[in-house]
Design an enzyme around this catalytic site. Structure first.
Site, PDB file in Angstrom:
ATOM      1  CG  ASP A  96     117.098 110.945 104.315  1.00 35.32           C
ATOM      2  OD1 ASP A  96     117.150 109.896 103.844  1.00 35.32           O
ATOM      3  OD2 ASP A  96     116.327 110.825 105.279  1.00 35.32           O
ATOM      4  N   GLY A 129     125.351 107.901  98.936  1.00 36.97           N
ATOM      5  CA  GLY A 129     125.695 106.978  99.629  1.00 36.97           C
ATOM      6  C   GLY A 129     127.336 106.786  99.278  1.00 36.97           C
ATOM      7  CE  LYS A 163     120.165  96.382  95.879  1.00 41.88           C
ATOM      8  NZ  LYS A 163     120.745  97.967  95.593  1.00 41.88           N
ATOM      9  CG  ASP A 222     126.527 108.631 103.073  1.00 40.49           C
ATOM     10  OD1 ASP A 222     125.825 108.250 104.280  1.00 40.49           O
ATOM     11  OD2 ASP A 222     127.158 107.790 102.423  1.00 40.49           O
ATOM     12  CE1 TYR A 247     120.914  94.989  99.068  1.00 39.16           C
ATOM     13  CE2 TYR A 247     121.561  92.872  98.645  1.00 39.16           C
ATOM     14  CZ  TYR A 247     121.666  94.151  98.450  1.00 39.16           C
ATOM     15  OH  TYR A 247     123.002  94.608  97.865  1.00 39.16           O
ATOM     16  N   GLY A 306     129.932 104.886 102.034  1.00 37.65           N
ATOM     17  CA  GLY A 306     129.957 103.486 102.064  1.00 37.65           C
ATOM     18  C   GLY A 306     131.250 102.662 101.347  1.00 37.65           C
ATOM     19  CD  GLN A 307     132.486  96.858 100.643  1.00 36.69           C
ATOM     20  OE1 GLN A 307     131.370  96.403 100.455  1.00 36.69           O
ATOM     21  NE2 GLN A 307     133.405  95.904 100.444  1.00 36.69           N
TER      22      GLN A 307
HETATM   23  P1  NAD Z   1     127.396 100.639 102.438  1.00 36.86           P
HETATM   24  O1  NAD Z   1     126.222 100.154 103.512  1.00 36.86           O
HETATM   25  O2  NAD Z   1     128.654 100.470 102.688  1.00 36.86           O
HETATM   26  O3  NAD Z   1     127.026 102.075 102.123  1.00 36.86           O
HETATM   27  C1  NAD Z   1     125.895 102.571 101.748  1.00 36.86           C
HETATM   28  C2  NAD Z   1     126.009 104.024 102.354  1.00 36.86           C
HETATM   29  O4  NAD Z   1     124.821 104.788 102.022  1.00 36.86           O
HETATM   30  C3  NAD Z   1     126.283 104.332 103.630  1.00 36.86           C
HETATM   31  O5  NAD Z   1     127.332 105.191 103.657  1.00 36.86           O
HETATM   32  C4  NAD Z   1     125.158 105.043 104.393  1.00 36.86           C
HETATM   33  O6  NAD Z   1     125.354 105.984 105.293  1.00 36.86           O
HETATM   34  C5  NAD Z   1     124.496 105.671 103.056  1.00 36.86           C
HETATM   35  N1  NAD Z   1     122.895 105.850 103.338  1.00 36.86           N
HETATM   36  C6  NAD Z   1     122.217 105.007 104.066  1.00 36.86           C
HETATM   37  N2  NAD Z   1     120.922 105.658 104.161  1.00 36.86           N
HETATM   38  C7  NAD Z   1     120.934 106.753 103.422  1.00 36.86           C
HETATM   39  C8  NAD Z   1     120.139 107.842 103.220  1.00 36.86           C
HETATM   40  N3  NAD Z   1     118.724 107.706 103.537  1.00 36.86           N
HETATM   41  N4  NAD Z   1     120.624 108.836 102.636  1.00 36.86           N
HETATM   42  C9  NAD Z   1     122.035 109.072 102.059  1.00 36.86           C
HETATM   43  N5  NAD Z   1     122.617 107.970 102.358  1.00 36.86           N
HETATM   44  C10 NAD Z   1     122.296 106.873 102.944  1.00 36.86           C
HETATM   45  O7  NAD Z   1     126.725  99.954 100.975  1.00 36.86           O
HETATM   46  P2  NAD Z   1     127.814  99.471  99.826  1.00 36.86           P
HETATM   47  O8  NAD Z   1     128.279  97.926  99.898  1.00 36.86           O
HETATM   48  O9  NAD Z   1     128.654 100.646  99.322  1.00 36.86           O
HETATM   49  O10 NAD Z   1     126.586  99.186  98.816  1.00 36.86           O
HETATM   50  C11 NAD Z   1     126.121 100.177  97.939  1.00 36.86           C
HETATM   51  C12 NAD Z   1     125.233  99.861  96.815  1.00 36.86           C
HETATM   52  O11 NAD Z   1     125.851  98.498  96.166  1.00 36.86           O
HETATM   53  C13 NAD Z   1     124.027  99.387  97.712  1.00 36.86           C
HETATM   54  O12 NAD Z   1     122.917  99.564  96.685  1.00 36.86           O
HETATM   55  C14 NAD Z   1     124.249  97.898  97.682  1.00 36.86           C
HETATM   56  O13 NAD Z   1     123.019  97.210  97.633  1.00 36.86           O
HETATM   57  C15 NAD Z   1     124.885  97.474  96.426  1.00 36.86           C
HETATM   58  N6  NAD Z   1     125.726  96.180  96.404  1.00 36.86           N
HETATM   59  C16 NAD Z   1     126.713  96.212  97.200  1.00 36.86           C
HETATM   60  C17 NAD Z   1     127.379  95.047  97.526  1.00 36.86           C
HETATM   61  C18 NAD Z   1     128.583  95.008  98.278  1.00 36.86           C
HETATM   62  O14 NAD Z   1     129.193  93.784  98.226  1.00 36.86           O
HETATM   63  N7  NAD Z   1     129.199  95.962  98.734  1.00 36.86           N
HETATM   64  C19 NAD Z   1     127.090  93.828  96.555  1.00 36.86           C
HETATM   65  C20 NAD Z   1     126.039  93.986  95.597  1.00 36.86           C
HETATM   66  C21 NAD Z   1     125.222  95.218  95.689  1.00 36.86           C
HETATM   67  N1  SER Z   2     127.266  91.886  99.437  1.00 39.51           N
HETATM   68  C1  SER Z   2     126.000  92.009  99.222  1.00 39.51           C
HETATM   69  C2  SER Z   2     125.374  91.736 100.688  1.00 39.51           C
HETATM   70  O1  SER Z   2     125.797  90.671 101.021  1.00 39.51           O
HETATM   71  C3  SER Z   2     125.269  91.488  98.205  1.00 39.51           C
HETATM   72  O2  SER Z   2     124.399  92.354  97.482  1.00 39.51           O
HETATM   73  O3  SER Z   2     124.206  91.993 101.084  1.00 39.51           O
END
Ligand code: NAD
Ligand code: SER
Length: 313
Positions: A54, A12, A148, A38, A144, A15-16
């Site tokens: 994947d 992943g 978690k 990813d 979600y 992603g962000q």
């Molecule tokens: P995001 O959606 O920006 O990135 C997720 C990445 O996973 C994407 O690039 C997507 O292409 C990839 N992905 C999706 N399905 C996939 C698959 N089957 N195989 C491989 N890659 C795949 O999410 P994020 O914000 O970077 O979050 C990353 C983790 O952190 C997640 O588990 C999320 O729940 C957790 N999280 C994020 C936040 C936040 O504010 N960003 C807060 C709490 C928890």
């Molecule tokens: N930033 C995340 C969301 O809004 C929290 O896990 O889904």
């Protein structure tokens, strides 16, 4: 030090969080030691090896771990809160099955250490909303959040049953200028900066008084790496640690932005994400986190806003 020898896989990575984690881990361990994967390559170029993967494909995952002799995995692939409500069955499948694949790889000793992020979404409307403690009522109301919370229980179970070295943080909403958020309820707190600079106005999908726990991405990345590098005996909680940063409302962040962009105007049009936000804590207590492995955040709201505006400009 032993952590210099790690071979890391980020799943992943586009992603962000993945984009920023890749950058920071590569500075510490070297580009060659950080393999990124990813469904799609990252939009910015990196000097890391990218492998299309994947996370639901266990055989492909296993092959990748063997191909690069991976020791540590940061598993970031998931469907977040807002997108998850639109596609609940797939959110459950992705968030749970990919975690099981990795917990099993760790159980079978193919990897030494696993990082898997949890979220404030594990809490629900019956949780005390202010200064939410580590141990409390948890009745998440989104798919979600349910995934978690279940993931946290499984992580702890694999640790107790098979001594799997899995580590986790309950991230608040994360705010960074290098990457875009991907379908969460806290995403407004990133979009607001881009719109403030581009158009001097922003229509917020949450109401003006919706307080939520948030954190600057730099703090979150540091926390992630610190928990992974901490000696195993310091990690007393193997479900997931509370992580506190800043708590603010859309109105408060808009007022802070106005100090730099006086013409900035915010309007409010709450949508389905309001109910999700209303079910989450307003602020988090992370005393256990501070006590166990010495966590301390650096960013408060004024510092975060200044940093975001300076960098996005
Ligand atoms: P995001 O959606 O920006 O990135 C997720 C990445 O996973 C994407 O690039 C997507 O292409 C990839 N992905 C999706 N399905 C996939 C698959 N089957 N195989 C491989 N890659 C795949 O999410 P994020 O914000 O970077 O979050 C990353 C983790 O952190 C997640 O588990 C999320 O729940 C957790 N999280 C994020 C936040 C936040 O504010 N960003 C807060 C709490 C928890
Ligand atoms: N930033 C995340 C969301 O809004 C929290 O896990 O889904």
């Amino acid at each position: 030090m032993s952590f210099q020898k790690e071979k890391i896989l980020i799943i992943g990575a586009s992603g962000q969080i993945g984009i920023e984690l890749t950058e920071t881990l590569s500075k510490i361990y070297g580009n060659d030691c950080v393999i990124i994967s990813d469904l799609n390559p990252p939009i910015n170029s990196t000097n890391n090896t990218f492998e299309k993967l994947d996370a639901l494909d266990k055989n492909a995952l296993f092959d990748l771990v063997k191909k690069y002799s991976i020791t540590q995995v940061y598993h970031l692939a998931a469907m977040l809160s807002a997108t998850g409500e639109k596609n609940p069955m797939f959110a459950w499948k992705l968030n749970m099955e990919s975690l099981f694949h990795l917990l099993d790889l760790a159980k079978e000793k193919h990897i030494k250490q696993l990082y898997w992020p949890s979220s404030i979404a594990v809490f629900g409307p019956s949780t005390p909303a202010e200064n939410t403690p580590q141990y409390t009522v948890m009745e998440p109301s989104t798919i979600y959040g349910i995934s978690k919370q279940a993931g946290e229980r499984w992580c702890e179970w694999y640790f107790k049953k098979y001594q799997v070295d899995v580590r986790s943080l309950r991230y608040p909403g994360l705010i960074g200028w290098k990457s875009s958020p991907g379908g969460g309820t806290t995403d407004y707190a990133v979009h607001i900066f881009h719109e403030a600079i581009k158009t001097q106005q922003y229509e917020c999908f949450l109401s003006e008084s919706t307080a939520l726990p948030m954190m600057h991405m730099e703090d979150a990345i540091r926390a992630t790496i610190e928990i992974m590098q901490a000696p195993a005996e310091k990690i007393k909680i193997r479900s997931s640690y509370n992580l506190s940063g800043i708590s603010f409302t859309p109105k408060q962040i808009a007022e802070e932005i106005k100090k730099y962009i006086p013409d900035f105007k915010i309007s409010y049009k709450p949508d389905f994400r309001q109910a999700i936000a209303d079910s989450w804590p307003k602020s988090i207590n992370d005393d256990e986190t501070k006590k166990d492995w010495g966590w301390k955040e650096k960013y408060d709201l004024p510092k975060l806003v200044k940093n975001m505006l300076e960098n996005i400009k």
